[in-house]
Design an enzyme around this catalytic site. Structure first.
Site, PDB file in Angstrom:
ATOM      1  CE  LYS A  10      -3.697  -2.320   2.041  1.00  0.00           C
ATOM      2  NZ  LYS A  10      -5.151  -1.379   2.881  1.00  0.00           N
ATOM      3  CE1 TYR A  50      -9.411  -2.681  -0.168  1.00  0.00           C
ATOM      4  CE2 TYR A  50      -8.698  -1.025  -1.055  1.00  0.00           C
ATOM      5  CZ  TYR A  50      -8.659  -1.668  -0.266  1.00  0.00           C
ATOM      6  OH  TYR A  50      -7.224  -2.253   0.205  1.00  0.00           O
ATOM      7  CG  ASN A 113      -3.858  -2.126   6.556  1.00  0.00           C
ATOM      8  OD1 ASN A 113      -3.749  -1.799   5.891  1.00  0.00           O
ATOM      9  ND2 ASN A 113      -4.942  -2.850   6.990  1.00  0.00           N
ATOM     10  CG  HIS A 116      -5.544  -5.986  -0.109  1.00  0.00           C
ATOM     11  ND1 HIS A 116      -6.528  -6.324   0.962  1.00  0.00           N
ATOM     12  CD2 HIS A 116      -6.011  -6.877  -0.856  1.00  0.00           C
ATOM     13  CE1 HIS A 116      -7.599  -7.194  -0.393  1.00  0.00           C
ATOM     14  NE2 HIS A 116      -6.872  -7.648  -1.155  1.00  0.00           N
ATOM     15  CD  GLU A 127      -9.211  -9.091  -3.397  1.00  0.00           C
ATOM     16  OE1 GLU A 127      -7.309  -9.287  -3.092  1.00  0.00           O
ATOM     17  OE2 GLU A 127     -10.087  -8.269  -2.132  1.00  0.00           O
TER      18      GLU A 127
HETATM   19  P1  CMP Z   1      -7.974  -4.463   3.764  1.00  0.00           P
HETATM   20  O1  CMP Z   1      -7.301  -5.743   3.404  1.00  0.00           O
HETATM   21  O2  CMP Z   1      -6.725  -4.138   2.187  1.00  0.00           O
HETATM   22  O3  CMP Z   1      -9.357  -4.416   3.505  1.00  0.00           O
HETATM   23  C1  CMP Z   1      -9.670  -3.258   3.715  1.00  0.00           C
HETATM   24  C2  CMP Z   1      -9.636  -2.484   4.587  1.00  0.00           C
HETATM   25  O4  CMP Z   1     -10.534  -1.249   4.811  1.00  0.00           O
HETATM   26  C3  CMP Z   1      -8.403  -3.219   5.219  1.00  0.00           C
HETATM   27  O5  CMP Z   1      -7.343  -3.098   4.714  1.00  0.00           O
HETATM   28  C4  CMP Z   1      -7.886  -1.848   6.017  1.00  0.00           C
HETATM   29  O6  CMP Z   1      -7.087  -0.693   5.779  1.00  0.00           O
HETATM   30  C5  CMP Z   1      -9.029  -0.482   5.705  1.00  0.00           C
HETATM   31  N1  CMP Z   1     -10.239  -0.688   7.581  1.00  0.00           N
HETATM   32  C6  CMP Z   1     -10.751  -1.424   7.956  1.00  0.00           C
HETATM   33  N2  CMP Z   1     -11.394  -1.079   9.397  1.00  0.00           N
HETATM   34  C7  CMP Z   1     -10.723   0.577   8.707  1.00  0.00           C
HETATM   35  C8  CMP Z   1     -11.291   1.308  10.021  1.00  0.00           C
HETATM   36  N3  CMP Z   1     -11.848   1.341  10.987  1.00  0.00           N
HETATM   37  N4  CMP Z   1     -10.807   2.157   9.215  1.00  0.00           N
HETATM   38  C9  CMP Z   1      -9.907   2.705   8.383  1.00  0.00           C
HETATM   39  N5  CMP Z   1      -9.643   1.645   7.741  1.00  0.00           N
HETATM   40  C10 CMP Z   1     -10.233   0.565   7.764  1.00  0.00           C
END
Ligand code: CMP
Length: 138
Positions: A10, A50, A113, A116, A127
């Protein structure tokens, strides 16, 4: 049996210079990088990717973040790839991620984070097909 999964490094991790270290962790864990592409994506592309989260309160923030800078899109292969990558990534919220996981080492927050990974076979199929053409997956 060898299985494929889809993964993204990311914008936070790319911006902070962690892409190579994350790729090294992935290779050390036994994944083959089938294909990889560095690119920036639009907000609309992020929304399509998403779409399952479109009703969530964080959807707008998520799509703005994902289109905020270059990312690495990749398809990875190994036995049990989907579950094994999720394990290597660690919990979605880095505060809950185990020691040694990618999110524990490199992620900043639940929104930013670092990585993914597809969560199931049907999502992996959607995906990787969303970002790559069939000829890139040989
Ligand atoms: P990802 O695995 O990419 O899939 C969906 C994403 O939404 C997840 O990782 C997080 O980065 C994001 N996400 C999930 N929960 C939250 C939250 N409470 N606030 C902001 N982003 C979120």
């Amino acid at each position: 049996m060898a299985q494929r999964t889809f993964s993204i490094i990311k914008p936070d991790a790319v911006r902070d210079g962690h892409a190579a270290a994350i790729l090294a962790d992935i290779e050390k864990a036994g994944f083959k990088i089938v294909t990889i592409r560095k690119q920036s994506i639009s907000n609309a592309q992020a929304q399509g990717f998403y779409y399952v989260h479109k009703e969530r309160p964080f959807f707008g923030e998520l799509c703005s973040f994902m289109s905020s800078g270059p990312i690495f899109l990749m398809v990875l292969e190994k036995d049990n790839a989907i579950a094994d990558l999720r394990k290597l990534m660690g919990a979605t919220n880095p505060a809950n991620a185990e020691e040694g996981t990618i999110r524990k080492k490199y992620a900043k927050s639940i929104g930013e984070n670092a990585i993914h990974g597809s969560d199931a076979e049907d999502t992996a199929k959607f995906e990787l097909g969303y970002w790559f053409a069939g000829y890139e997956l040989i």
